[in-house]
Design an enzyme around this catalytic site. Structure first.
Site, PDB file in Angstrom:
ATOM      1  N   PRO A 158     -92.538   4.306 -50.269  1.00  0.00           N
ATOM      2  CG  PRO A 158     -90.964   4.687 -51.931  1.00  0.00           C
ATOM      3  CD  PRO A 158     -91.663   5.322 -50.836  1.00  0.00           C
ATOM      4  CD  GLU A 159     -95.477   0.500 -46.376  1.00  0.00           C
ATOM      5  OE1 GLU A 159     -95.577  -0.477 -45.671  1.00  0.00           O
ATOM      6  OE2 GLU A 159     -96.303   1.426 -46.529  1.00  0.00           O
ATOM      7  CE  LYS A 183     -90.178   2.623 -43.757  1.00  0.00           C
ATOM      8  NZ  LYS A 183     -91.537   3.449 -43.429  1.00  0.00           N
ATOM      9  NE  ARG A 199     -99.930   9.266 -38.736  1.00  0.00           N
ATOM     10  CZ  ARG A 199    -100.564   8.235 -38.017  1.00  0.00           C
ATOM     11  NH1 ARG A 199    -101.160   6.926 -38.736  1.00  0.00           N
ATOM     12  NH2 ARG A 199    -100.496   8.337 -36.687  1.00  0.00           N
TER      13      ARG A 199
END
Length: 291
Positions: A2-3, A57, A266
């Site tokens: 979540p950003e 965040k 990532r």
């Protein structure tokens, strides 16, 4: 992960659903997720929720002057329930629930609403803090300017000191707060900038394009996210992507194939035509194509 847009939407959701209600109790299923002990979570019992906000965040639930702050990390989420089960989640269990917050029912004997803080996967990094001042949370104290409010001049000054690659610079929270892997892909695509460009080497025109892209991409994402139910926010986030998580698909701007650079844990995506003058970046951190 979540950003900024999703955390802003969660804060808005909690302002609509939780503010004005009283905390009944807090259940902890993953003790390692709770990073503070003074004040104890029991200090929330009987206190009214008075606000919800965001720091980068980090999600901040204001409970009569105490701040229940959550960093959802890569795989955490908030699940709102109109009726929570009375039995607490089993501590140390293998389920995803880390913390459950019960709010008092509107009517005696009525359903107990509230939310679960959950985390999928085996890398448990979700963090929950109860503090009197948000600046007591180390991650918040280190945050740079918020990505939604940073000015062009501030951005230029910040980047001028950064000898790291541009993607890493704008996702470095002490440099700029709120942007993560996904939205940095979208911002750099919109700004037509290579992820591997050295941040300190941006020209004035490139800084201007980056600043405009940060504002437009994040504002659009916040607009689309706010008003969504917590359960639908992830799908809404994915629906707006042009390059992130779209490896092998055509770029909606130029039609070139979206490429990917992968690291151990990532990956990120970009469009060669839009961002790197048609060149494909090497799939390793120290690309020979860094300019």
């Amino acid at each position: 992960m979540p950003e900024l847009p999703e955390v802003e939407a969660l804060a808005t959701f909690l302002r609509d659903r939780a503010v004005g209600r009283t905390v009944a109790r807090v259940d902890v299923a993953a003790i390692n997720a709770v990073k503070t002990y003074d004040p104890p979570l029991s200090a929330l019992y009987g206190a009214e929720v008075t606000g919800a906000s965001r720091h980068g965040k980090f999600l901040d639930l204001d409970v009569s002057g105490l701040h229940l702050i959550t960093h959802l990390s890569r795989a955490g989420w908030l699940h709102w329930r109109e009726s929570l089960p009375p039995a607490p989640p089993r501590p140390g269990g293998k389920g995803p629930i880390a913390v459950r917050l019960h709010l008092a029912p509107e009517l005696p004997g009525g359903p107990t609403p509230g939310f679960d803080l959950t985390e999928a996967g085996t890398q448990k990094r979700l963090a929950v803090y109860l503090v009197r001042d948000p600046m007591e949370v180390p991650g918040i104290a280190r945050l740079g300017p918020d990505a939604l409010t940073v000015t062009r001049t501030e951005l230029a000054e910040l980047l001028a000191t950064q000898r790291q690659q541009l993607k890493r610079a704008i996702t470095d929270q002490p440099v700029l707060a709120g942007i993560g892997n996904a939205y940095s892909d979208e911002i750099l695509h919109t700004a037509r900038l290579s992820p591997f460009k050295i941040a300190a080497k941006l020209t004035d025109d490139e800084v201007a394009r980056l600043h405009e892209a940060i504002g437009s991409v994040l504002t659009d994402a916040v607009t689309r996210s706010v008003g969504q139910k917590a359960a639908t926010l992830k799908a809404e986030k994915r629906s707006g992507f042009q390059v992130h998580a779209r490896t092998g698909l055509p770029c909606p701007v130029c039609g070139d194939t979206v490429r990917e650079v992968s690291f151990a844990d990532r990956s990120f995506q970009y469009c060669p035509t839009c961002q790197t003058e048609g060149r494909e970046l090497a799939d390793r951190r120290l690309s020979k194509l860094i300019k």
